[in-house]
Write a protein that holds these residues in place. Structure first.
Motif, PDB file in Angstrom:
ATOM      1  N   THR A 170      25.513   1.364  67.122  1.00 56.85           N
ATOM      2  CA  THR A 170      26.670   1.137  67.973  1.00 56.85           C
ATOM      3  C   THR A 170      26.297   0.101  69.018  1.00 56.85           C
ATOM      4  OG1 THR A 170      27.385   3.436  67.683  1.00 56.85           O
ATOM      5  CG2 THR A 170      28.356   2.201  69.516  1.00 56.85           C
ATOM      6  N   SER A 171      27.125  -0.932  69.159  1.00 55.20           N
ATOM      7  CA  SER A 171      26.814  -1.982  70.123  1.00 55.20           C
ATOM      8  C   SER A 171      28.094  -2.745  70.440  1.00 55.20           C
ATOM      9  CB  SER A 171      25.747  -2.927  69.560  1.00 55.20           C
ATOM     10  OG  SER A 171      25.323  -3.859  70.533  1.00 55.20           O
ATOM     11  N   ARG A 172      27.924  -3.848  71.166  1.00 55.48           N
ATOM     12  CA  ARG A 172      29.052  -4.725  71.474  1.00 55.48           C
ATOM     13  C   ARG A 172      28.730  -6.129  70.993  1.00 55.48           C
ATOM     14  NH1 ARG A 172      33.314  -3.004  74.278  1.00 55.48           N
ATOM     15  NH2 ARG A 172      33.187  -0.826  74.977  1.00 55.48           N
ATOM     16  N   VAL A 173      29.716  -6.755  70.398  1.00 59.01           N
ATOM     17  CA  VAL A 173      29.593  -8.139  69.937  1.00 59.01           C
ATOM     18  C   VAL A 173      30.683  -8.934  70.634  1.00 59.01           C
ATOM     19  CG1 VAL A 173      29.620  -9.693  67.976  1.00 59.01           C
ATOM     20  CG2 VAL A 173      28.679  -7.385  67.707  1.00 59.01           C
ATOM     21  N   GLY A 174      30.278  -9.921  71.457  1.00 61.03           N
ATOM     22  CA  GLY A 174      31.259 -10.671  72.224  1.00 61.03           C
ATOM     23  C   GLY A 174      32.027  -9.796  73.184  1.00 61.03           C
ATOM     24  N   GLY A 175      31.378  -8.743  73.668  1.00 64.45           N
ATOM     25  CA  GLY A 175      32.015  -7.834  74.606  1.00 64.45           C
ATOM     26  C   GLY A 175      32.898  -6.781  73.977  1.00 64.45           C
ATOM     27  N   LYS A 176      33.002  -6.782  72.643  1.00 66.56           N
ATOM     28  CA  LYS A 176      33.871  -5.825  71.955  1.00 66.56           C
ATOM     29  C   LYS A 176      33.051  -4.805  71.179  1.00 66.56           C
ATOM     30  CE  LYS A 176      37.762  -9.032  71.377  1.00 66.56           C
ATOM     31  NZ  LYS A 176      38.696  -9.647  70.396  1.00 66.56           N
ATOM     32  N   LEU A 177      33.554  -3.577  71.143  1.00 69.86           N
ATOM     33  CA  LEU A 177      32.881  -2.485  70.444  1.00 69.86           C
ATOM     34  C   LEU A 177      32.791  -2.775  68.954  1.00 69.86           C
ATOM     35  CD1 LEU A 177      31.784   0.481  70.477  1.00 69.86           C
ATOM     36  CD2 LEU A 177      34.154   1.218  70.096  1.00 69.86           C
ATOM     37  N   TYR A 186      30.568  -1.187  65.259  1.00 68.72           N
ATOM     38  CA  TYR A 186      29.631  -0.252  64.642  1.00 68.72           C
ATOM     39  C   TYR A 186      28.984  -0.940  63.445  1.00 68.72           C
ATOM     40  CZ  TYR A 186      32.325   3.196  67.316  1.00 68.72           C
ATOM     41  OH  TYR A 186      32.960   3.883  68.316  1.00 68.72           O
ATOM     42  N   GLY A 187      27.814  -0.471  63.063  1.00 66.25           N
ATOM     43  CA  GLY A 187      27.139  -1.103  61.942  1.00 66.25           C
ATOM     44  C   GLY A 187      26.108  -0.204  61.305  1.00 66.25           C
ATOM     45  N   ILE A 188      25.445  -0.760  60.301  1.00 62.66           N
ATOM     46  CA  ILE A 188      24.366  -0.077  59.580  1.00 62.66           C
ATOM     47  C   ILE A 188      23.186  -1.028  59.512  1.00 62.66           C
ATOM     48  CG2 ILE A 188      23.634   0.888  57.362  1.00 62.66           C
ATOM     49  CD1 ILE A 188      26.552   1.731  56.895  1.00 62.66           C
ATOM     50  N   ASN A 189      22.051  -0.570  60.019  1.00 62.61           N
ATOM     51  CA  ASN A 189      20.824  -1.372  60.033  1.00 62.61           C
ATOM     52  C   ASN A 189      21.025  -2.732  60.695  1.00 62.61           C
ATOM     53  OD1 ASN A 189      19.951   0.803  58.565  1.00 62.61           O
ATOM     54  ND2 ASN A 189      19.080  -0.362  56.876  1.00 62.61           N
ATOM     55  N   GLY A 190      21.832  -2.750  61.744  1.00 66.26           N
ATOM     56  CA  GLY A 190      22.007  -3.967  62.512  1.00 66.26           C
ATOM     57  C   GLY A 190      23.083  -4.912  61.996  1.00 66.26           C
ATOM     58  N   LYS A 239      20.746  -5.363  68.549  1.00 61.90           N
ATOM     59  CA  LYS A 239      22.044  -6.025  68.496  1.00 61.90           C
ATOM     60  C   LYS A 239      22.625  -5.927  67.090  1.00 61.90           C
ATOM     61  CE  LYS A 239      20.309 -10.662  67.385  1.00 61.90           C
ATOM     62  NZ  LYS A 239      20.351 -12.100  67.767  1.00 61.90           N
ATOM     63  N   LEU A 240      23.913  -6.230  67.010  1.00 66.41           N
ATOM     64  CA  LEU A 240      24.626  -6.220  65.741  1.00 66.41           C
ATOM     65  C   LEU A 240      25.004  -7.641  65.349  1.00 66.41           C
ATOM     66  CD1 LEU A 240      27.103  -3.205  66.061  1.00 66.41           C
ATOM     67  CD2 LEU A 240      25.283  -3.435  64.378  1.00 66.41           C
ATOM     68  N   THR A 241      24.925  -7.911  64.049  1.00 60.35           N
ATOM     69  CA  THR A 241      25.396  -9.169  63.492  1.00 60.35           C
ATOM     70  C   THR A 241      26.581  -8.880  62.591  1.00 60.35           C
ATOM     71  OG1 THR A 241      23.167 -10.105  63.538  1.00 60.35           O
ATOM     72  CG2 THR A 241      24.778 -11.177  62.105  1.00 60.35           C
ATOM     73  N   VAL A 267      21.168  -8.348  52.957  1.00 61.16           N
ATOM     74  CA  VAL A 267      20.935  -8.863  54.310  1.00 61.16           C
ATOM     75  C   VAL A 267      20.277  -7.807  55.196  1.00 61.16           C
ATOM     76  CG1 VAL A 267      22.777 -10.570  54.212  1.00 61.16           C
ATOM     77  CG2 VAL A 267      23.292  -8.253  55.016  1.00 61.16           C
ATOM     78  N   ILE A 268      20.212  -6.572  54.727  1.00 60.19           N
ATOM     79  CA  ILE A 268      19.454  -5.544  55.429  1.00 60.19           C
ATOM     80  C   ILE A 268      18.253  -5.157  54.582  1.00 60.19           C
ATOM     81  CG2 ILE A 268      21.466  -4.638  56.660  1.00 60.19           C
ATOM     82  CD1 ILE A 268      21.506  -2.300  54.665  1.00 60.19           C
ATOM     83  N   ARG A 269      17.212  -4.681  55.258  1.00 60.29           N
ATOM     84  CA  ARG A 269      16.016  -4.221  54.564  1.00 60.29           C
ATOM     85  C   ARG A 269      16.129  -2.733  54.263  1.00 60.29           C
ATOM     86  NH1 ARG A 269      11.108  -5.997  58.283  1.00 60.29           N
ATOM     87  NH2 ARG A 269      12.526  -5.202  59.883  1.00 60.29           N
TER      88      ARG A 269
END
Length: 552
Positions: free
Chosen positions: A361-368, A370-374, A412-414, A401-403
């Motif tokens: 769980t993170s923010r990207v560009g200030g917006k909430l 969710y992701g898996i392994n980044g 962080k999240l991409t 793209v994930i290991r």
């Protein structure tokens, strides 16, 4: 006389062979008109999504190996898709109804789903996968009954009821979508529904179900909600668990069951109490404020209202974890095939790959997000499966793209498509690790898996000593408690593009999902069907020539 019958039978068989006649499994045909309509399940008028004018949608009643043909007309002003959660679509991910495999049905258009409930039995649900349509309706039950020649491990019930429980928001689905698009969470739901209704607690509610004294009934209980796990119980009655997401279970008896989002349980309930009204109760779990609703079960000769005293709900997630550990596969029962479930010894198969999936769980560009392994998954204008089939995958997404082993700390999240490349027929171990403070619920399309363990803490290879390698239930959805992990085992033997997602729809919409690409190197019809002729095309494949078809 016997000789004449035998001769006629031989002539019939010979004629069938000569003419090429073969017996197909039965077909079920449906036409569904998807429309907007005003609904008020919590007393507040809001825009709902109806199927043939109904909320919830119609119940599909099928039998193992039936071919189901559903012509869906989209009368909304937005693209629309339906998924058939738990139906495995063997060799046929084209029918899965998610944005990674299908172009959505455009407004004013129709699409005909055609799939077979091949070698399956059990209790399932369907629901929309586009936008936040799931928060407006268009969901329903889908049952697959056993064929008559396959015995079931209990006597036929007097009746078979579908119970759809779920939390509910009174805000319009478009407003909920705007919340998420702007970076906000959905917040707490406004109530809980049972089959689209919320009790008004007046004592004048009409009964949802009726039971005749002395008889036993099957209740298929499914959580179709958006955010919360729910506890389900029936006043004054025990529930005998007999099936879970397509598997017959050891028949333990429960006072209540925690049903996490996307999960379905089938229980037997005997009408063995004083003849009157009783309430079924669904209430939220693991929330500071508990939301509760009830529904009436009425004995046919009953006299008297239900007691206002509701059966209590359990407390804490440790209780729920311990209940999970009581669920066991019925090894001697036959499921869709004549052979016993336990004839498949999954615990004796060597693991060829271990994949750890950690929620983020993170923010990207200030917006909430969710992701898996980044990686926070984004849907692409060209569905992943179409890009793969038309040999333009490199222009749409990258594999792996994930290991398999994520970093110890994900800061962080991409945002990008998240696609795992799985080797066809490999036996794989997947670990879901939840580093958040709220419960997770994960689902895998196209497969059932063996849910071999859930434990607190972090997973390590030494934890395999605690796996249930004998009679873990084969299912398609598993919960992961806060700061805990869950392990599943399965063989990736169903070629296609398959979605692994959070069943908590806010998380799914904001990226907590990925796809498993399972390609057969033979590119043969023995392993995967060709793209159906009626498949709509979109994105960069819209005007491309169709690739050469698979052959035997």
């Amino acid at each position: 006389m016997k000789g004449v019958i035998l001769m006629l039978l031989m002539c019939f068989l010979a004629g069938a062979l000569i003419s090429g006649v073969r017996c197909e499994d039965p077909y079920l045909f449906f036409t569904w008109n998807v429309t907007y309509g005003t609904i008020s399940p919590l007393g507040v008028p809001q825009q709902g999504i109806l199927i043939n004018g109904h909320f919830p949608g119609p119940n599909i009643n099928s039998t193992t190996n039936n071919n189901i043909v559903i012509n869906v007309f989209n009368n909304l002003d937005e693209p629309f898709l339906l998924t058939w959660s738990g139906i495995q679509h063997r060799k046929n991910s084209w029918q899965d109804g998610v944005l990674g495999t299908s172009c959505p049905i455009a407004p004013g258009k129709n699409f005909t789903y055609h799939f077979q409930v091949k070698d399956q039995i059990g209790s399932y649900i369907y629901y929309p996968t586009t936008a936040m349509h799931r928060a407006a309706g268009a969901f329903g039950g889908l049952r697959v009954n056993s064929r008559l020649l396959i015995p079931i491990p209990y006597a036929d019930p007097a009746d078979d009821y579908t119970v759809l429980i779920g939390d509910w928001y009174t805000k319009n689905h478009t407003l909920l979508k705007n919340f998420l698009d702007s970076g906000r969470s959905l917040g707490r739901p406004d109530g809980v529904l049972i089959n689209g209704k919320n009790s008004n607690s007046s004592g004048k509610d009409k009964p949802l179900f009726t039971m005749e004294p002395g008889k036993t009934y099957k209740y298929r209980i499914c959580n179709v909600g958006l955010k919360n796990s729910l506890n389900f119980r029936i006043q004054g009655h025990k529930m005998k668990l007999v099936e879970m997401e397509g598997s017959h279970t050891v028949q333990n008896v429960y006072d209540s069951l925690d049903v996490h989002i996307g999960q379905c349980f089938a229980v037997l309930v005997t009408a063995n109490q004083a003849p009157k009204d009783y309430v079924m109760v669904a209430s939220t779990r693991f929330t500071k404020t508990v939301l509760t609703t009830t529904g009436i079960i009425r004995y046919t000769n009953g006299k008297g209202a239900a007691s206002p005293v509701l059966p209590p709900a359990p407390a804490g997630w440790a209780w729920s974890l311990n209940q999970f550990r009581t669920f066991r596969w019925n090894l001697t029962a036959s499921a869709a095939r004549p052979n016993p479930q336990g004839s498949y010894h999954y615990g004796a198969i060597n693991i060829t790959r271990t994949i750890k999936l950690v929620s983020t769980t993170s923010r990207v560009g200030g917006k909430l997000r969710y992701g898996i392994n980044g990686i926070s998954h984004i849907n692409t204008p060209t569905p992943l499966k179409l890009a793969e089939y038309y040999n333009v995958a490199d222009k749409v997404f990258k594999y792996d793209v994930i290991r398999d082993e994520p970093p110890a700390k994900i800061s962080k999240l991409t945002m990008q498509p998240n696609v795992l490349n799985l080797t066809f027929r490999n036996f794989v171990e997947i670990i879901f690790e939840n580093h958040d403070k709220s419960i997770q619920s994960y689902h895998l399309d196209g497969y059932s898996f063996f849910a071999v363990a859930i434990e607190a803490g972090r997973w390590t290879p030494e934890k395999r000593r605690n796996y249930n390698l004998l009679d873990a239930v084969s299912r398609h959805t598993i919960q992961v408690f806060p700061n805990s992990w869950a392990a599943i085992l399965l063989t990736f033997d169903n070629a296609g593009m398959w979605n692994i997602r959070s069943e908590i729809w806010e998380r799914t919409y904001l990226g907590q999902q990925l796809y498993a690409s399972v390609l057969s190197p033979a590119r043969s019809l023995r392993d995967e069907y060709n793209i159906p002729d009626n498949t709509p095309l979109c994105g960069i494949v819209r005007n491309l020539p169709k690739p050469p078809p698979y052959t035997i």
